[in-house]
Design an enzyme around this catalytic site. Structure first.
Site, PDB file in Angstrom:
ATOM      1  N   CYS A   2       0.825  -1.203   0.000  1.00 44.16           N
ATOM      2  CA  CYS A   2       0.000   0.000   0.000  1.00 44.16           C
ATOM      3  C   CYS A   2       0.866   1.263   0.000  1.00 44.16           C
ATOM      4  CB  CYS A   2      -0.874   0.032   1.239  1.00 44.16           C
ATOM      5  SG  CYS A   2      -1.860  -1.430   1.458  1.00 44.16           S
ATOM      6  N   TRP A  83      -3.068  -2.599  -1.480  1.00 39.77           N
ATOM      7  CA  TRP A  83      -2.693  -3.969  -1.851  1.00 39.77           C
ATOM      8  C   TRP A  83      -3.487  -4.862  -0.906  1.00 39.77           C
ATOM      9  CZ3 TRP A  83      -0.125  -8.200   0.395  1.00 39.77           C
ATOM     10  CH2 TRP A  83       0.384  -9.142  -0.499  1.00 39.77           C
ATOM     11  N   ASN A 109      -1.798   2.184   5.862  1.00 41.20           N
ATOM     12  CA  ASN A 109      -0.911   1.071   5.493  1.00 41.20           C
ATOM     13  C   ASN A 109      -0.671   0.262   6.755  1.00 41.20           C
ATOM     14  OD1 ASN A 109      -0.654   2.293   3.044  1.00 41.20           O
ATOM     15  ND2 ASN A 109       1.558   2.661   3.181  1.00 41.20           N
ATOM     16  N   GLY A 110      -0.632  -1.052   6.620  1.00 44.54           N
ATOM     17  CA  GLY A 110      -0.375  -1.879   7.797  1.00 44.54           C
ATOM     18  C   GLY A 110      -1.530  -2.825   8.053  1.00 44.54           C
ATOM     19  N   GLU A 485      18.027 -17.561  -6.576  1.00 45.07           N
ATOM     20  CA  GLU A 485      17.655 -16.217  -7.037  1.00 45.07           C
ATOM     21  C   GLU A 485      17.161 -16.263  -8.494  1.00 45.07           C
ATOM     22  OE1 GLU A 485      17.003 -13.272  -6.209  1.00 45.07           O
ATOM     23  OE2 GLU A 485      17.555 -11.946  -7.851  1.00 45.07           O
ATOM     24  N   GLU A 492       8.668 -14.904 -10.322  1.00 41.72           N
ATOM     25  CA  GLU A 492       8.088 -13.592  -9.985  1.00 41.72           C
ATOM     26  C   GLU A 492       7.645 -12.845 -11.238  1.00 41.72           C
ATOM     27  OE1 GLU A 492      10.128 -11.306  -6.287  1.00 41.72           O
ATOM     28  OE2 GLU A 492      11.551 -11.873  -7.850  1.00 41.72           O
ATOM     29  N   HIS A 509      18.667 -36.392  -5.560  1.00 43.01           N
ATOM     30  CA  HIS A 509      17.726 -36.698  -4.478  1.00 43.01           C
ATOM     31  C   HIS A 509      16.319 -36.216  -4.803  1.00 43.01           C
ATOM     32  CE1 HIS A 509      21.060 -38.011  -2.042  1.00 43.01           C
ATOM     33  NE2 HIS A 509      21.699 -36.894  -2.375  1.00 43.01           N
TER      34      HIS A 509
HETATM   35  C1  G6P Z   1       9.566  -8.281  -1.590  1.00 45.16           C
HETATM   36  C2  G6P Z   1      10.145  -7.829  -2.915  1.00 45.16           C
HETATM   37  C3  G6P Z   1      11.453  -8.548  -3.180  1.00 45.16           C
HETATM   38  C4  G6P Z   1      12.414  -8.325  -2.010  1.00 45.16           C
HETATM   39  C5  G6P Z   1      11.794  -8.714  -0.669  1.00 45.16           C
HETATM   40  C6  G6P Z   1      12.628  -8.238   0.498  1.00 45.16           C
HETATM   41  O1  G6P Z   1       9.197  -9.610  -1.674  1.00 45.16           O
HETATM   42  O2  G6P Z   1       9.235  -8.089  -3.964  1.00 45.16           O
HETATM   43  O3  G6P Z   1      12.033  -8.065  -4.378  1.00 45.16           O
HETATM   44  O4  G6P Z   1      13.563  -9.081  -2.224  1.00 45.16           O
HETATM   45  O5  G6P Z   1      10.514  -8.096  -0.529  1.00 45.16           O
HETATM   46  O6  G6P Z   1      12.617  -6.837   0.512  1.00 45.16           O
HETATM   47  P1  G6P Z   1      13.707  -5.909   1.181  1.00 45.16           P
HETATM   48  O7  G6P Z   1      13.224  -4.513   0.899  1.00 45.16           O
HETATM   49  O8  G6P Z   1      13.695  -6.234   2.645  1.00 45.16           O
HETATM   50  O9  G6P Z   1      15.010  -6.215   0.540  1.00 45.16           O
END
Ligand code: G6P
Length: 613
Positions: A2, A83, A109-110, A485, A492, A509
């Site tokens: 949000c 969101w 937000n929250g 990653e 994603e 495995h």
């Molecule tokens: C969300 C984002 C990711 C990010 C993760 C951690 O999931 O979509 O891209 O890696 O949060 O966010 P941060 O701001 O703590 O790195």
């Protein structure tokens, strides 16, 4: 997630709604599914509120019809992108929410964790609810305490809320005020010329001012057209980002722009920090705790998403070159575990946004236990940056694409700098330290080579593979986190493709059961200490006819005889290979997402910074 924008000007500004909507659009990158605004209309002596499910453009379309009918003196003004958490995506669940009397209008937000209990009580008192959201209870709580002074009512309502909030509130019956408050959800006050802003993220307001005050937990700010007051006296700080950083600069997507900025991200994160002759690094933000770092006997990494994978790479680096035992765990698990700690344990929190709820909670838990806490954070002034005892900023400007790319590269670079610092405090020899430092220095150029020489091939490979529905990514040692990653980025961005990352040695495995001509395998196979092992795994997959894409060291002709498609990266020292090997995977995921027709900058259901648990 949000986003909040608030605006109040000294004089009526006929452009305020336009300005507010533009600011809100700068928060689109965070991910959202509905939007809305409310403002005091002086000519009508009433609050006008408009909401829409979907994009801000849908809100604009609706608002154009309605707004033309009202005098445009939106002051004060609050806006929001939602969101969905509690209650589906709908106009009625979009913010602002208001009370029974159409007096209080609020964006939030929250999460209000005790909203069910509060709602029951309020309903028992006769309050009528119009949405399924947790937020609406705050509007009714403020209503309950409202006796003509908005600030007073907010102050009385907030202690009843359990959970987290960043809020901005206006009231029809106290119209010259905008009240904002925060608890565990970011919020800042922007100080413009004859105008004030409230925002959940600095990107919203950098077009107007770089002077900001970051609110602390439990602070309430009351802003009027002429002044503002916060419970505590605070000095303004400057945002170091430029407006251009938050624009696409000619690229079709932020994600592509940010991948192209990866070489620069390495440079910016190293600038002034690498002491090549001494084979070490100087990190200003850690100066005060260097002796405590020297005493550290154990490091705990905690982070979420991509930042967690950077931590996993950090674990390999620290253990190998600094000789420190390291543990790394996702913050959502870490915060509920009982990690073994003592006075020589150090917690490292890695976070691009500096606002991720789980990382912050893990940090607070460890702080309470007296653990020395260090942040690796990109957003200056963010909560994690302020809550940690010391830290290292990434210095790469804002990252706007929801999926983290250049921040990951920078986090890995910072890991390498920390390795040098901690290693040289211990047993890392001068010569070895110098060699790593020289390799680091040469890295941006090598990164540029990948983006210029291999970009076309990566796109072609994406065109060949984008219709496959499943992928597995395999890597070993330093490149095991890179497999994770690479797979994360693909799912994603290129959903509904499913991708999984695995440690290459685990292939037998389980994952090998999947190998057939319909299931591509991506191998990260640079010429490092585990190269032969990874190549054996490739052979085993090839024998089962699965298509293979490999990331390999330039000049490696042998890989060509096994893999169907090879992307080459320049040679560097083993611990730095992840910085190069991940770049083609970011670009591959980007093209796959575009070819799948996805909105790569705002992938469905995802949020840039996850500020609720
Ligand atoms: C969300 C984002 C990711 C990010 C993760 C951690 O999931 O979509 O891209 O890696 O949060 O966010 P941060 O701001 O703590 O790195």
């Amino acid at each position: 997630m949000c986003g909040i924008v608030g605006y109040i000007a000294r004089k009526q500004n006929p452009n305020s709604l336009k300005l507010g909507i533009e600011a809100l659009k700068r928060l689109e990158y965070r991910g959202y599914d509905s939007a809305g605004f409310a403002f005091w209309d002086e000519s009508k002596k009433d609050i006008f509120c408009q909401k829409a499910a979907g994009r801000i453009t849908a809100l604009e379309e609706k608002a154009n019809i309605a707004v033309n009918a009202v005098a445009l003196s939106a002051n004060p003004l609050i806006l929001h992108t939602r969101w969905a958490t509690h209650g589906g995506v709908s106009e009625s669940n979009a913010h602002p929410h208001c009370d029974c009397q159409n007096n209080i209008y609020l964006v939030h937000n929250g999460i209000v964790e005790n909203y069910k209990e509060l709602k029951e009580v309020l309903q028992g008192e006769g309050h009528q609810f119009r949405s399924e959201t947790d937020t609406e209870v705050i509007a009714h709580l403020v209503e309950k305490f409202f006796q003509g002074n908005l600030e007073e009512a907010v102050r009385k309502a907030l202690p009843l809320i359990k959970g987290s909030y960043g809020i901005a509130v206006i009231a029809k019956n106290d119209p010259q005020k905008l009240v904002a408050a925060r608890l565990s959800s970011p919020l800042l006050l922007g100080l413009g010329e004859n105008e004030y802003f409230v925002a959940s993220d600095p990107s919203a307001i950098i077009a107007h001012t770089n002077k900001v005050i970051y609110l602390d937990d439990n602070e309430i700010v009351t802003i009027t057209p002429d002044n503002f007051s916060i419970l505590k006296e605070k000095k303004p700080e400057e945002i170091e980002w430029k407006l251009e950083d938050a624009q696409k600069g000619g690229y079709p997507h932020f994600m592509l722009k940010e991948i192209m900025e990866e070489p620069e991200a390495i440079e910016n994160s190293m600038k002034g920090r690498l002491l090549t002759e001494d084979g070490t690094a100087r990190l200003g933000g850690l100066q005060d705790i260097v002796t405590r770092l020297r005493r550290a006997k154990r490091m705990l990494f905690t982070a979420c998403g991509t930042a967690f994978y950077a931590s996993l790479v950090g674990r390999y680096m620290f253990e190998e070159y600094a000789g420190i035992p390291v543990e790394a765990d996702v913050a959502s698990e870490f915060r509920y575990r009982k990690p073994i700690i003592d006075e020589n344990t150090v917690l490292l929190c890695v976070s691009q946004s500096g606002e991720t709820a789980d990382t912050l909670a893990a940090l607070k838990e460890m702080k309470m236990k007296g653990v020395l806490t260090v942040g690796v954070v990109n957003v200056v002034g963010s909560t994690i940056a302020r809550e940690t005892d010391a830290g290292v900023y990434n210095h790469i400007g804002p990252e706007m694409g929801v999926a983290s790319t250049k921040a990951f590269i920078s986090q890995l670079t910072v890991m390498a700098l920390l390795t040098l610092l901690l290693g040289r405090q211990r047993n890392l020899s001068l010569v070895k330290g110098q060699r790593i430092a020289q390799d680091l220095q040469a890295l941006p150029e090598k990164a540029r080579i990948i983006l210029t020489q291999e970009a076309k091939k990566i796109k072609e490979i994406a065109e060949k593979y984008y219709q496959y529905n499943n992928f597995i990514y395999l890597g070993r040692k330093y490149n095991y986190p890179i497999a994770l990653e690479g797979a994360l980025k693909l799912k994603e961005i290129a959903y509904p493709i499913h991708a999984e990352g695995y440690a290459s040695g685990e292939m037998k495995h389980g994952p090998i059961a999947l190998a057939d001509q319909n299931f591509p395998f991506v191998f990260i196979a640079p010429q490092d200490s585990v190269y032969e092992k990874v190549v054996s795994n490739m052979e085993e997959v090839k024998a089962r006819r699965a298509p293979i894409i490999a990331i390999a060291t330039e000049g490696d002709e042998r890989i060509k005889t096994i893999a169907d498609d090879v992307i080459y990266i320049p040679k560097t020292s083993e611990m730095l290979t992840p910085i190069l090997s991940v770049m083609p995977l970011h670009l591959f995921a980007y093209h796959m997402g575009v070819l799948r027709g996805n909105d790569v900058d705002k992938p469905r259901n995802l949020a840039k910074s996850v500020t609720v648990e």
